[in-house]
Scaffold this active site. Structure first.
Site, short mmCIF file in Angstrom:
data_model
loop_
_atom_site.label_atom_id
_atom_site.label_comp_id
_atom_site.label_asym_id
_atom_site.label_seq_id
_atom_site.Cartn_x
_atom_site.Cartn_y
_atom_site.Cartn_z
N GLY A 74 0.79 -1.21 -0.13
CA GLY A 74 0.04 -0.16 0.15
C GLY A 74 0.82 1.14 -0.15
O GLY A 74 0.50 2.27 -0.51
N THR A 75 2.01 1.29 0.56
CA THR A 75 2.74 2.35 0.80
C THR A 75 3.46 2.73 -0.74
O THR A 75 3.31 3.98 -1.11
CB THR A 75 4.11 2.13 1.71
N ASN A 154 -6.66 3.73 9.91
CA ASN A 154 -6.05 2.55 10.59
C ASN A 154 -5.75 2.46 12.08
O ASN A 154 -5.65 1.30 12.85
CB ASN A 154 -4.76 2.29 9.85
N GLY A 205 -1.59 -6.73 0.90
CA GLY A 205 -1.82 -8.22 0.81
C GLY A 205 -1.74 -8.60 2.15
O GLY A 205 -2.58 -9.71 2.68
N HIS A 206 -1.05 -8.33 2.85
CA HIS A 206 -0.74 -8.68 4.30
C HIS A 206 -1.78 -8.45 5.51
O HIS A 206 -1.94 -8.88 6.25
CB HIS A 206 0.71 -8.53 4.81
N CYS A 329 3.66 1.46 11.35
CA CYS A 329 4.75 2.14 10.60
C CYS A 329 5.22 3.51 11.48
O CYS A 329 6.32 3.98 11.13
CB CYS A 329 3.97 2.93 9.20
#
Length: 382
Positions: A74-75, A154, A205-206, A329
């Site tokens: 995503g980053t 998030n 994906g994770h 993050c």
């Protein structure tokens, strides 16, 4: 922790890989390990698996296969989409509108754009963590190239009023590229990008039980962005580099299982979270962020009045419960949550928050089990 089964409630940071995803990843490594850009039989096998996975993932999100580009996560997708439109425009005539509670990938991209001399509006949120709709709309004009607002936060799980904002800003400027970081939302929401009306999105994906190091950039066919990596014609000539076919296969398998079980998973997550929160409320003075508004099923951000979150997190870990203070993050940075600061949480209380996030591997009874561990731990450290 000896003799205890570790209870993992940090799915918002990352999820364990689903067995189906691991099997698909392993199978791809065994039978489709070749470079998907090659010209021989094994390369064609890899290419076929890649495109079959692309077709499936596109269908999951109501997109066309050509609108799906595979990234490292995503980053990368956030950076690519948000930065690219500003590369060939003058700072005096272009701007970005986003919110103060975005993921670090979006905020970091916005700061990079701002450092280049472009105008950036960071729109605030209310005390529940919902973006100021009127200010977001008012910030958009004919010079706005990109508007970026995450589907759901998030750290808090609070869902943002994307539809309400989208309609208004497209009336102001139909050319605005509306981007949404949906990385966290995909974990517990069914999303159709075209029905939502968003122009681009970032996925990891994770977060859904897939492998790490694989993600998706959705970009509506109405838009074209310059290549992010150069040196090859992979990914529809958008992203150079040998494609991570095994990671793509694992992501497709994870999404397939998730989509088949999403309704049941969501019911389980909401039930376990409610049991967890209600049990804590009976015994403790706590504040649950977004308790009475629309939020994702799997996230519970709780303020434990007068208790240092770092101390509590370490103590919970020693008792077999894994949680976090917020975004993975930003962990290790030892700085207050930018999300909670934007919500005007008092500085004395910001470091009293912990995020508990349930996920696909959550079992019946985990909510009560977690609450009991929290209660016992607080009693020990008080």
């Amino acid at each position: 922790m000896k003799g205890l089964e570790y209870l993992y409630l940090d799915h918002a940071a990352t999820t364990p890989m689903r067995e189906s995803a691991f099997d698909a990843f392993k199978h791809a490594e065994e039978v489709a390990f070749a470079n998907s850009s090659g010209g021989h039989e094994l390369s064609r096998r890899a290419k076929n698996l890649l495109e079959e996975s692309r077709d499936f993932i596109a269908d999951v999100f109501g997109a066309a296969p050509k609108e799906i580009t595979f990234t490292s996560g995503g980053t990368e997708a956030d950076n690519w989409i948000i930065k690219s439109p500003f590369l060939n425009n003058a700072p005096t005539s272009s701007k970005l509108v986003t919110s103060q509670i975005e993921h670090e990938a979006v905020l970091g991209s916005a700061e990079w754009i701002q450092a280049k001399g472009f105008s950036v509006n960071f729109v605030g949120v209310n005390e529940d963590g919902v973006v100021d709709v009127e200010k977001f709309i008012e910030s958009c004009n004919k010079e706005t190239l990109v508007a970026s607002l995450m589907y759901a936060n998030n750290e808090t799980g609070v869902i943002q009023p994307i539809n309400e904002i989208l309609k208004k800003i497209k009336e102001i400027n139909s050319e605005i590229l509306f981007h949404s970081d949906v990385v966290q939302a995909v974990a517990s929401e069914k999303l159709d990008f075209h029905k939502l009306g968003i122009d681009s999105a970032a996925i990891s994906g994770h977060k859904v039980g897939g492998p790490k190091g694989i993600g998706v950039m959705f970009l509506s066919s109405k838009y074209k962005l310059p290549n992010y990596f150069h040196g090859g014609k992979q990914e529809l000539e958008r992203r150079a580099g040998t494609v991570n076919v095994s990671g793509v296969a694992g992501l497709a398998a994870a999404l397939k299982e998730q989509q088949e079980t999403l309704s049941d998973e969501k019911i389980l997550l909401e039930r376990e979270r409610k049991i967890f929160e209600d049990t804590l409320k009976e015994k403790l003075e706590i504040k649950i962020v977004g308790e009475n508004i629309n939020r994702l099923s799997h996230i519970s951000n709780i303020q434990f009045k007068g208790i240092n979150s770092e101390t509590l997190m370490v103590a919970l870990d020693l008792k077999g419960l894994g949680v976090s203070r917020g975004s993975a993050c930003a962990s290790g940075a030892q700085k207050p949550s930018h999300v909670l600061k934007a919500m005007n949480v008092h500085m004395n209380d910001i470091n009293s928050h912990l995020r508990f996030s349930f996920g696909w591997s959550t079992n019946n009874g985990d909510g009560l089990k977690a609450a009991k561990i929290v209660l016992a731990t607080i009693e020990d450290i008080s």
